[in-house]
Design a protein around this motif. Structure first.
Motif, PDB file in Angstrom:
ATOM      1  N   TRP A   1      63.730  21.206  44.812  1.00  0.00           N
ATOM      2  CA  TRP A   1      64.269  21.935  45.956  1.00  0.00           C
ATOM      3  C   TRP A   1      63.358  21.723  47.163  1.00  0.00           C
ATOM      4  O   TRP A   1      62.181  22.067  47.129  1.00  0.00           O
ATOM      5  CB  TRP A   1      64.386  23.427  45.663  1.00  0.00           C
TER       6      TRP A   1
ATOM      7  N   TRP B   1      68.696  20.473  47.747  1.00  0.00           N
ATOM      8  CA  TRP B   1      68.296  19.739  46.545  1.00  0.00           C
ATOM      9  C   TRP B   1      68.104  18.259  46.851  1.00  0.00           C
ATOM     10  O   TRP B   1      68.992  17.603  47.389  1.00  0.00           O
ATOM     11  CB  TRP B   1      69.344  19.894  45.448  1.00  0.00           C
TER      12      TRP B   1
ATOM     13  N   PHE C   1      71.446  24.847  49.300  1.00  0.00           N
ATOM     14  CA  PHE C   1      71.685  25.965  48.392  1.00  0.00           C
ATOM     15  C   PHE C   1      72.718  26.924  48.973  1.00  0.00           C
ATOM     16  O   PHE C   1      73.536  27.486  48.242  1.00  0.00           O
ATOM     17  CB  PHE C   1      70.371  26.706  48.120  1.00  0.00           C
TER      18      PHE C   1
ATOM     19  N   GLY D   1      73.227  26.703  44.150  1.00  0.00           N
ATOM     20  CA  GLY D   1      72.364  26.252  43.062  1.00  0.00           C
ATOM     21  C   GLY D   1      72.984  25.184  42.191  1.00  0.00           C
ATOM     22  O   GLY D   1      72.381  24.768  41.198  1.00  0.00           O
TER      23      GLY D   1
END
Length: 394
Positions: free
Chosen positions: A64, A73, A217, A222
């Motif tokens: 991250w 990411w 994110f 996620g």
């Protein structure tokens, strides 16, 4: 170059006195105005390592990153090292002094401290067990690295490095609330060796991820659409991520995703056959043809996601099951546990179920009879088993 400044978008101001002295040498503090990160990074996503594209590549784990829009990411990717004999020590986030700071990764003769973070694929928190240099060639431990089928031949198998009793920890940072690890003596020694910064190819990879809204994110919760790539600018895995996002959001119907995945599976088979015929490589003409086909695929994905067809599941038990199945397929594509061919076959079943559901409802004023509902549930059970089997196939 040791103690180099991180060239990524992390520019972090930390209370340096709070950082362990052993890790101090690797903290990146940008020149100019610092930005302290006060939000903990998300857990590491679960994904499957793409097969290695060829001899000489080394795996760099995903992580991250932080930018103006928050966390994003950076996909794991196979890259070529800057020279023979060096290994990649991944970067990591460390919590100290009330803020999260980025400790950049580097190339060096030995693996240093990377926060104890379990990135997987040989990087279990301490050291690296995915391979080793022998003379001028790198040997890959196929017990933990995806070396593909016949792509590389300098391999060995060492399963003793796999700890099956270890609970997988997806924590993505070091420090309070995260992984409470400190450098070992060997890691401290490695941290003081001569280091080399990320290659230009890696920097290009970092920057591309930072500029991709789908990797944020805030957009993916996620579950990034592109978790791993077989090479920098590797397109096949990026296409799968886009399809997975379309399935998850409902922008792609089961029929659309079935057609896309069948095309993707055909292209993958074509690439496999071409490589087999040419000693693991593609000729310039074959590479050009693959790029042309991928461009066509990319346009088709865009067109399908932006047409007037969207997936509608309905606020009922059958609709919820259809929705759940699509999410499982999307997750399988995201983490690599489902191939394009497997996804295409499952989506064919889902499309047939959707058609039956629509036809039955048209014939019954928008409702399903108990028998029709039972039949659809039985067919969904079959599709569910197929998804499970495909995702757990060895």
């Amino acid at each position: 170059m040791k103690n180099f400044l991180c060239r990524q978008s992390f520019v972090i101001l930390l209370a340096l006195s709070m950082i362990p002295a052993a890790a101090m040498a690797q903290v990146s503090v940008g020149i100019g105005i610092g930005v302290a990160i006060h939000t903990a990074p998300p857990p590491l996503p679960v994904y499957v390592q793409p097969p290695i594209p060829g001899d000489g590549y080394m795996w760099t784990p995903g992580y991250w990153g932080w930018g103006a829009a928050g966390y994003y990411w950076v996909p794991g990717v196979w890259v070529r090292p800057p020279m023979v004999g060096v290994l990649w020590t991944p970067g990591y986030l460390g919590f100290a002094g009330g803020a999260y700071g980025w400790h950049p990764g580097y190339w060096g003769p030995h693996i240093g401290f990377y926060g104890g973070v379990n990135y997987g694929f040989g990087y279990g928190g301490v050291g690296f067990v995915g391979g080793a240099w022998h003379g001028g060639a790198f040997a890959y431990n196929s017990a933990v690295m995806n070396v593909g089928a016949g792509v590389v031949h300098n391999t060995y198998i060492d399963r003793t490095v796999i700890n099956n009793n270890t609970v997988i920890n997806r924590t993505s940072f070091n420090g309070a609330g995260g992984v409470m690890a400190r450098p070992t003596g060997m890691e401290q020694t490695a941290m003081n060796e001569h280091h080399f910064e990320p290659t230009g190819e890696q920097t290009q990879h970092f920057n591309a991820a930072a500029q991709d809204p789908g990797q944020r994110f805030s957009a993916n919760g996620g579950h990034p659409g592109n978790v791993a790539m077989d090479s920098v600018n590797g397109r096949r895995y990026n296409q799968q991520g886009r399809i997975a996002n379309g399935i998850r959001s409902g922008q792609l119907t089961a029929g659309e995703s079935k057609n896309l995945e069948n095309r993707e599976a055909g292209l993958n088979q074509e690439i496999h056959n071409d490589r087999q015929a040419n000693g693991g490589r593609l000729t310039p003409q074959e590479r050009q043809q693959v790029n042309r086909q991928q461009n066509n695929m990319s346009r088709s994905i865009y067109d399908d996601k932006h047409n007037d067809q969207t997936a509608h599941y309905g606020n009922n038990e059958v609709g919820q099951r259809r929705y759940n199945q699509q999410q499982r397929i999307a997750n399988g594509l995201n983490n690599g546990s489902m191939s394009a061919g497997q996804a295409g076959r499952v989506e064919q079943r889902e499309q047939n179920i959707n058609r039956s559901d629509a036809a039955d409802r048209r014939a019954n004023g928008g409702r399903l009879t108990p028998q029709e509902r039972q039949n659809l549930n039985r067919r969904q059970n079959g599709a569910s088993r197929q998804i499970y089997n495909d995702k757990h196939e060895k």
